[in-house]
Design a protein around this motif. Structure first.
Motif: not given
Length: 631
Positions: A131-153, A162-167
């Motif tokens: 359960i602990l690892l699943n929770d971490y896996q979800q958080v890591v996946d969410f965090y990874s997707n969120a960073i990709e959405e906030i900062f295009p590659p 844009e900087r104001e929006e990113l901040i």
């Protein structure tokens, strides 16, 4: 016990070497086996403990690494806000965030694999772990997707808007529900990490305990191996010692009780069993020989008794005709005046006297062998003894042209406590032999006394100048019926005198020894322990010349006997011839015309010869000058 019984049954026919070899091999094998088994058990548990320690360390390391990676990812995400105006740094931070995310995902995968591979060494329940690892896996996946959405590659430069929006997006990201769950997961992760670290410490403690246990187990294994080996060796030793102890006990019982019917039990068929069989056979033979010896002893005792009876009868039967022969020879000597006849008559008399002396010696020797000869201690007047020896042998020595002297030390006591009869017999035998075998020179009797605190010692030394004795024949001197070359050449005696001297000396508790040289002479030394009673000088008797009348006998009564009878009595008294004097006295008593005075004199003479006081007779006859009246 069944195994030991089976062991004894199987090995009872084995030799000792086989038993000992097998016993030692089994002791060594069991010792090595127990030691190896103990080491294997110890190695197993030590391996399990090391495995546990390794798993605990691995788990703690993965948890700590995962926690660090998650923290690094969050820290890198927070630093993105400061790099919006710096494209190069933004790229670096963005790359670091995704790298940490990838590492976290890889660590989650390793933790899942560890949970599946080591379900026994987990810091928490595998389900809670999942359960602990699943929770971490979800958080890591969410965090990874969120960073990709906030900062295009591919976009690294942003306008102020844009900087104001990113901040704003970065600041709102931690407040999202998904990211809020990360706090709870971190708390649970810290709890599991602490548990894993505690497991690591416990495993290290277990390792230390295992090392202590290893030492204790080594001691126990050594003691156990020694006990097992000792038990086997004891059983083997018992199988050897018990039959030996039984054999020894039987031998001791036979030695103490002299019961030769006892037999040693045969408990084995090895060398000890063979020894027991041989011992039993030997005891059987000893028993048989003992019975034979007992029978032979009884037969010998019966034969000895028969011999004693025969000697007593023989002495009586032989003495009677010999006395008759001697008596008739004396009668013939008074009737025949021819020198030729006189010489033949003297030959008859000497032969008969020689036979009587031989018979007496044989009887004495027989009594000694039968243990019937006992010593009778009483006061012995040495002054009278020296006087007696002088009276007996002085004249005999002078007749043969020899000198005779008695040399007495000043410290010799006058009276001692000893057996006078045996002492006189020793001196008479030694002095008679000295005069018998000496042709030129003389004989000396030396008397010494060695004083001591408890008991002194009388030392008698008889020295002659005779032909001497071959050193090779000295050992034969004291053997009954054995003569040396000198004795055989003289054709005198039967070889009993010196044997009797040694027996008499030993009866008195003393010793006799001899020194001799051919053509020089012989010295006999007798050493007798004795107790001095009086200490008057013994030299006085030499100067007195025997002028006193013994017992104040009337010399006229002595002269009333026939001169020839007195002359013959004198000759026999000088030679200390007991039997001849006895015969003369018997012949005189047969005369019915004897006066009371003559009978008294004959009774006194009988008492004197019984006490070996032949000197009293010679002194009396010298005073009466009887020898001078007959020629």
């Amino acid at each position: 016990m069944g195994i030991l019984k089976l062991w004894e049954t199987r090995t009872q026919f084995w030799r000792l070497r086989q038993k000992m070899t097998l016993g030692y091999v089994m002791a060594i094998a069991l010792g090595l086996g127990v030691s190896s088994l103990g080491l294997m058990v110890l190695s197993y548990y030590q391996g399990r403990t090391l495995e546990r320690l390794g798993a605990a360390n691995r788990q703690a390391y993965l948890l700590f690494q995962f926690r660090e990676e998650m923290s690094s990812s969050q820290m890198a995400g927070l630093q993105l806000e400061t790099a919006l105006t710096r494209p190069e740094r933004l790229l670096v931070l963005r790359s670091r965030v995704f790298t940490n995310i990838e590492r976290s995902q890889a660590t989650i995968t390793e933790l899942r694999q560890f949970i599946e591979a080591n379900p026994r060494w987990l810091a928490t329940d595998p389900q809670r772990y999942g359960i602990l690892l699943n929770d971490y896996q979800q958080v890591v996946d969410f965090y990874s997707n969120a960073i990709e959405e906030i900062f295009p590659p591919h976009q690294t430069r942003f306008s102020p808007a844009e900087r104001e929006e990113l901040i704003l997006a970065l600041r709102q990201l931690p407040n999202l529900a998904q990211m809020q769950a990360l706090e709870g997961a971190n708390w649970r992760l810290d709890e599991v990490t602490l548990t894993a670290q505690a497991q690591t410490v416990a495993a290290e403690i277990a390792i230390e305990r295992m090392q202590i246990l290893e030492k204790v187990l080594m001691v126990v294994i050594s003691l156990g191996s020694g006990a097992i080996a000792g038990g086997l060796i004891w059983q083997m030793t018992k199988a050897i010692l018990f039959p030996l102890e039984s054999l020894t006990q039987t031998a001791q019982q036979i030695t103490v009780a002299h019961d030769y019917s006892l037999r040693a039990p045969i408990q084995t068929h090895d060398e000890i069993g063979m020894l027991a069989k041989s011992f039993n056979r030997l005891i059987g033979e000893i028993d048989e020989q003992t019975q034979q010896l007992i029978a032979a002893k009884e037969a010998a005792e019966m034969a000895n008794q028969a011999k004693s009876t025969f000697l007593a009868t023989m002495s009586h039967e032989l003495r009677t005709p010999l006395n008759a022969i001697s008596g008739f020879a004396q009668l013939l000597a008074t009737e025949l005046d021819s020198p030729h006849h006189q010489e033949q008559i003297h030959t008859i008399q000497r032969s008969s006297q020689h036979l009587l002396t031989l018979i007496n010696d044989i009887l004495d020797l027989s009594r000694i062998e039968n243990g019937k000869l006992e010593r009778t201690d009483q006061e012995v007047n040495l002054w009278e003894l020296w006087k007696m020896m002088e009276g007996m042998f002085q004249f005999r020595a002078e007749q043969q042209g020899l000198s005779f002297a008695i040399d007495i030390a000043p410290n010799v006591p006058q009276t001692i406590n000893s057996d006078p009869t045996r002492l006189r017999q020793i001196l008479i035998n030694l002095l008679s032999n000295a005069i018998k075998f000496t042709e030129v020179g003389g004989i000396t009797l030396a008397v010494r006394y060695q004083e001591a605190e408890l008991q002194g010692e009388l030392i008698l030394t008889v020295t002659d100048t005779g032909p001497g004795i071959d050193p090779a024949e000295i050992s034969l001197l004291f053997t009954p019926f054995t003569q040396t070359t000198t004795g055989r050449r003289s054709q005198q005696g039967a070889g009993l005198g010196l044997a009797l001297c040694r027996q008499f000396a030993e009866l008195l508790g003393g010793t006799i020894r001899v020194e001799s040289h051919l053509a020089v002479g012989t010295v006999f030394t007798v050493q007798l322990p004795c107790e001095a009673i009086a200490s008057s000088s013994s030299l006085m008797f030499i100067s007195e010349a025997h002028t006193d009348n013994p017992l104040e006998i009337d010399l006229d009564d002595v002269h009333s006997f026939p001169p020839e009878w007195l002359a013959e009595l004198y000759q026999y008294a000088i030679c200390a011839d007991f039997q001849a004097i006895t015969h003369l006295l018997d012949a005189a008593e047969n005369n019915s015309h004897l006066s009371e005075a003559q009978k008294t004199i004959i009774g006194l003479m009988r008492q004197w010869i019984t006490d070996y006081r032949f000197d009293q007779i010679t002194d009396l006859l010298r005073l009466s000058e009887a020898p001078q009246e007959v020629s």
